[in-house]
Motif scaffolding. Structure first.
Motif, mmCIF file in Angstrom:
data_model
loop_
_atom_site.group_PDB
_atom_site.id
_atom_site.type_symbol
_atom_site.label_atom_id
_atom_site.label_comp_id
_atom_site.label_asym_id
_atom_site.label_seq_id
_atom_site.Cartn_x
_atom_site.Cartn_y
_atom_site.Cartn_z
ATOM 1 N N SER A 68 -31.451 15.521 -35.052
ATOM 2 C CA SER A 68 -30.199 14.811 -34.780
ATOM 3 C C SER A 68 -29.879 14.723 -33.290
ATOM 4 C CB SER A 68 -29.033 15.502 -35.504
ATOM 5 O OG SER A 68 -28.859 16.826 -35.023
ATOM 6 N N ALA A 69 -30.305 15.718 -32.517
ATOM 7 C CA ALA A 69 -29.901 15.780 -31.104
ATOM 8 C C ALA A 69 -30.950 15.242 -30.139
ATOM 9 C CB ALA A 69 -29.570 17.224 -30.728
ATOM 10 N N GLU A 70 -32.155 14.970 -30.614
ATOM 11 C CA GLU A 70 -33.231 14.580 -29.699
ATOM 12 C C GLU A 70 -32.902 13.294 -28.947
ATOM 13 O OE1 GLU A 70 -38.069 14.788 -29.702
ATOM 14 O OE2 GLU A 70 -37.055 14.233 -31.564
ATOM 15 N N GLU A 71 -32.269 12.357 -29.623
ATOM 16 C CA GLU A 71 -31.921 11.087 -28.973
ATOM 17 C C GLU A 71 -30.976 11.306 -27.796
ATOM 18 O OE1 GLU A 71 -29.879 6.763 -30.116
ATOM 19 O OE2 GLU A 71 -30.374 8.206 -31.691
ATOM 20 N N GLU A 72 -30.094 12.281 -27.929
ATOM 21 C CA GLU A 72 -29.160 12.594 -26.846
ATOM 22 C C GLU A 72 -29.839 13.410 -25.748
ATOM 23 O OE1 GLU A 72 -25.291 12.180 -25.237
ATOM 24 O OE2 GLU A 72 -26.122 11.336 -27.089
ATOM 25 N N LEU A 73 -30.735 14.302 -26.144
ATOM 26 C CA LEU A 73 -31.347 15.222 -25.188
ATOM 27 C C LEU A 73 -32.410 14.572 -24.301
ATOM 28 C CD1 LEU A 73 -31.700 18.436 -27.390
ATOM 29 C CD2 LEU A 73 -30.188 18.111 -25.429
ATOM 30 N N VAL A 74 -32.913 13.413 -24.685
ATOM 31 C CA VAL A 74 -33.903 12.750 -23.827
ATOM 32 C C VAL A 74 -33.245 12.115 -22.599
ATOM 33 C CG1 VAL A 74 -35.525 12.313 -25.702
ATOM 34 C CG2 VAL A 74 -33.772 10.607 -25.173
ATOM 35 N N LYS A 75 -31.933 12.036 -22.585
ATOM 36 C CA LYS A 75 -31.221 11.458 -21.444
ATOM 37 C C LYS A 75 -31.146 12.471 -20.297
ATOM 38 C CE LYS A 75 -28.079 8.993 -24.598
ATOM 39 N NZ LYS A 75 -26.659 8.870 -25.017
ATOM 40 N N PRO A 76 -30.892 11.987 -19.077
ATOM 41 C CA PRO A 76 -30.611 12.924 -17.974
ATOM 42 C C PRO A 76 -29.325 13.697 -18.260
ATOM 43 C CG PRO A 76 -31.106 10.728 -17.142
ATOM 44 C CD PRO A 76 -30.950 10.591 -18.625
ATOM 45 N N VAL A 77 -29.218 14.873 -17.682
ATOM 46 C CA VAL A 77 -28.060 15.737 -17.940
ATOM 47 C C VAL A 77 -26.742 15.022 -17.659
ATOM 48 C CG1 VAL A 77 -26.852 17.797 -17.108
ATOM 49 C CG2 VAL A 77 -29.290 17.907 -17.608
ATOM 50 N N SER A 78 -26.713 14.222 -16.600
ATOM 51 C CA SER A 78 -25.466 13.551 -16.216
ATOM 52 C C SER A 78 -24.984 12.554 -17.263
ATOM 53 C CB SER A 78 -25.649 12.829 -14.875
ATOM 54 O OG SER A 78 -26.697 11.873 -14.968
ATOM 55 N N GLN A 79 -25.879 12.117 -18.145
ATOM 56 C CA GLN A 79 -25.509 11.112 -19.149
ATOM 57 C C GLN A 79 -25.303 11.707 -20.543
ATOM 58 O OE1 GLN A 79 -28.323 7.846 -19.089
ATOM 59 N NE2 GLN A 79 -28.466 7.882 -16.852
ATOM 60 N N ILE A 80 -25.481 13.001 -20.667
ATOM 61 C CA ILE A 80 -25.371 13.643 -21.982
ATOM 62 C C ILE A 80 -23.932 14.051 -22.252
ATOM 63 C CG2 ILE A 80 -26.039 15.665 -23.344
ATOM 64 C CD1 ILE A 80 -28.730 15.613 -21.970
ATOM 65 N N SER A 81 -23.478 13.766 -23.454
ATOM 66 C CA SER A 81 -22.144 14.177 -23.880
ATOM 67 C C SER A 81 -22.230 15.555 -24.527
ATOM 68 C CB SER A 81 -21.572 13.163 -24.877
ATOM 69 O OG SER A 81 -20.422 13.685 -25.509
ATOM 70 N N ARG A 82 -21.612 16.539 -23.905
ATOM 71 C CA ARG A 82 -21.623 17.892 -24.470
ATOM 72 C C ARG A 82 -20.876 17.929 -25.799
ATOM 73 N NH1 ARG A 82 -22.758 22.147 -20.503
ATOM 74 N NH2 ARG A 82 -23.363 21.175 -18.542
ATOM 75 N N GLY A 83 -19.858 17.088 -25.920
ATOM 76 C CA GLY A 83 -19.122 17.021 -27.179
ATOM 77 C C GLY A 83 -20.006 16.555 -28.325
ATOM 78 N N LYS A 84 -20.858 15.562 -28.052
ATOM 79 C CA LYS A 84 -21.776 15.079 -29.082
ATOM 80 C C LYS A 84 -22.781 16.165 -29.468
ATOM 81 C CE LYS A 84 -21.770 10.082 -28.224
ATOM 82 N NZ LYS A 84 -22.601 8.910 -27.836
ATOM 83 N N LEU A 85 -23.282 16.865 -28.460
ATOM 84 C CA LEU A 85 -24.234 17.937 -28.750
ATOM 85 C C LEU A 85 -23.599 19.004 -29.635
ATOM 86 C CD1 LEU A 85 -26.259 18.743 -25.491
ATOM 87 C CD2 LEU A 85 -27.074 17.690 -27.598
ATOM 88 N N LEU A 86 -22.372 19.369 -29.306
ATOM 89 C CA LEU A 86 -21.691 20.404 -30.077
ATOM 90 C C LEU A 86 -21.442 19.951 -31.511
ATOM 91 C CD1 LEU A 86 -20.514 23.221 -29.966
ATOM 92 C CD2 LEU A 86 -18.335 22.234 -29.222
ATOM 93 N N SER A 87 -21.070 18.683 -31.682
ATOM 94 C CA SER A 87 -20.837 18.174 -33.039
ATOM 95 C C SER A 87 -22.137 18.137 -33.839
ATOM 96 C CB SER A 87 -20.203 16.781 -32.985
ATOM 97 O OG SER A 87 -21.100 15.841 -32.417
ATOM 98 N N LYS A 88 -23.245 17.802 -33.179
ATOM 99 C CA LYS A 88 -24.541 17.801 -33.861
ATOM 100 C C LYS A 88 -24.968 19.219 -34.221
ATOM 101 C CE LYS A 88 -26.106 13.538 -31.596
ATOM 102 N NZ LYS A 88 -26.159 12.704 -32.811
#
Length: 291
Positions: A68-88
């Motif tokens: 679920s989180a791989e699509e978000e984690l392939v982005k650079p850190v500056s573009q990642i939403s920590r809220g999305k990661l936490l919800s996943k």
């Protein structure tokens, strides 16, 4: 309240009595904290909770989360939403149906450096002549390189699960996480090339063979770390903690466990670390080129 106040005296017997009283008080306090940790605070259950997540003891949860989180984690850190990661993360914990009363203590974090740079800094920190590595640009660090779990505990468990101890758990986790990610990349490239498998080409044949050797290498490394390093050391830790009689022993045994895991997972040797990082990078480059 009824005890006599200890007065300073140059007399040797009085000094020895004072030191004995201090040591007795220390032993008494240590025994109380030990009883509190192992009883009310359920230290063993807390350590098992750490093992579930940081040492990948819960495989189903990890697969759910990475899917679920791989699509978000392939982005650079500056573009990642920590809220999305936490919800996943929360969704993955529910989907995996983990019966862990402490799972709410788990959270996500994005560090400003990759694992190799972090470990080399730690290894070289005591060497005045060590080569200084250029700091990473945190905003451009890929999320997969920056990701780790974090874990929140309160006193008195923070005596055992201190910030230093949690960092060591994170180091092992990041290493396992990276190996698992590279394995997934190679497996994905294998699926993408199945259509070309029937072609009579020596190039494709060599590619399939090389990927298989890479997968074999990674799976053996992961098996070694999880079943020949982490599990045996965890078993020894449990036995030793049950026999501990002082809080100092708990702290020392736990740190010995983490240090043994780091050393036996080849994370304490700069030469081995660089070599393994290079091999994993080659595997990722191969997987990217064959998808």
């Amino acid at each position: 309240a009824g005890r006599d106040v200890l007065a300073y005296s140059a007399d040797g017997r009085q000094l020895r009595a004072t030191l004995t009283a201090i040591e007795d008080a220390r032993e008494w306090a240590s025994a109380l904290v030990l009883e509190l940790m192992l009883g009310e605070q359920k230290l063993m259950a807390r350590l098992a909770s750490m093992k579930h997540y940081f040492l990948l003891d819960q495989g189903d949860f990890f697969v759910h989360f990475l899917d679920s989180a791989e699509e978000e984690l392939v982005k650079p850190v500056s573009q990642i939403s920590r809220g999305k990661l936490l919800s996943k993360l929360e969704l993955s914990l529910r989907q995996a149906a983990i019966a862990d009363p402490y799972k709410e203590s788990l959270s996500c974090d994005l560090l400003p450096y990759n694992l190799t740079n972090q470990l080399l800094r730690i290894i070289n920190s005591a060497r005045s002549s060590a080569t200084q590595h250029e700091p990473q640009q945190a905003a451009k660090t890929p999320g997969l390189d920056a990701f780790t779990f974090d874990y929140k505990v309160e006193w008195p468990l923070s005596l055992i699960l201190s910030k230093n101890a949690i960092i060591k758990y994170q180091l092992v986790f990041r290493h396992l996480f990276h190996c698992k990610h590279v394995e997934r990349q190679l497996s994905s490239s294998w699926l993408a090339q199945q259509a070309a498998k029937a072609l009579p080409s020596e190039v494709f044949s060599s590619s399939f063979g090389l990927r298989q050797r890479m997968l074999h290498f990674l799976q053996n490394i992961e098996y070694y770390m999880m079943f020949e390093v982490l599990e045996p050391n965890w078993h020894v830790l449990r036995l030793r903690l049950q026999a501990a009689r002082r809080v100092d022993e708990l702290i020392s045994l736990h740190h010995d466990f983490l240090d043994s895991c780091l050393k036996e997972c080849m994370l304490r040797d700069a030469v081995l670390l660089k070599l393994l990082a290079k091999l994993l990078t080659i595997c990722v480059m191969f997987a990217d080129a064959n998808r």
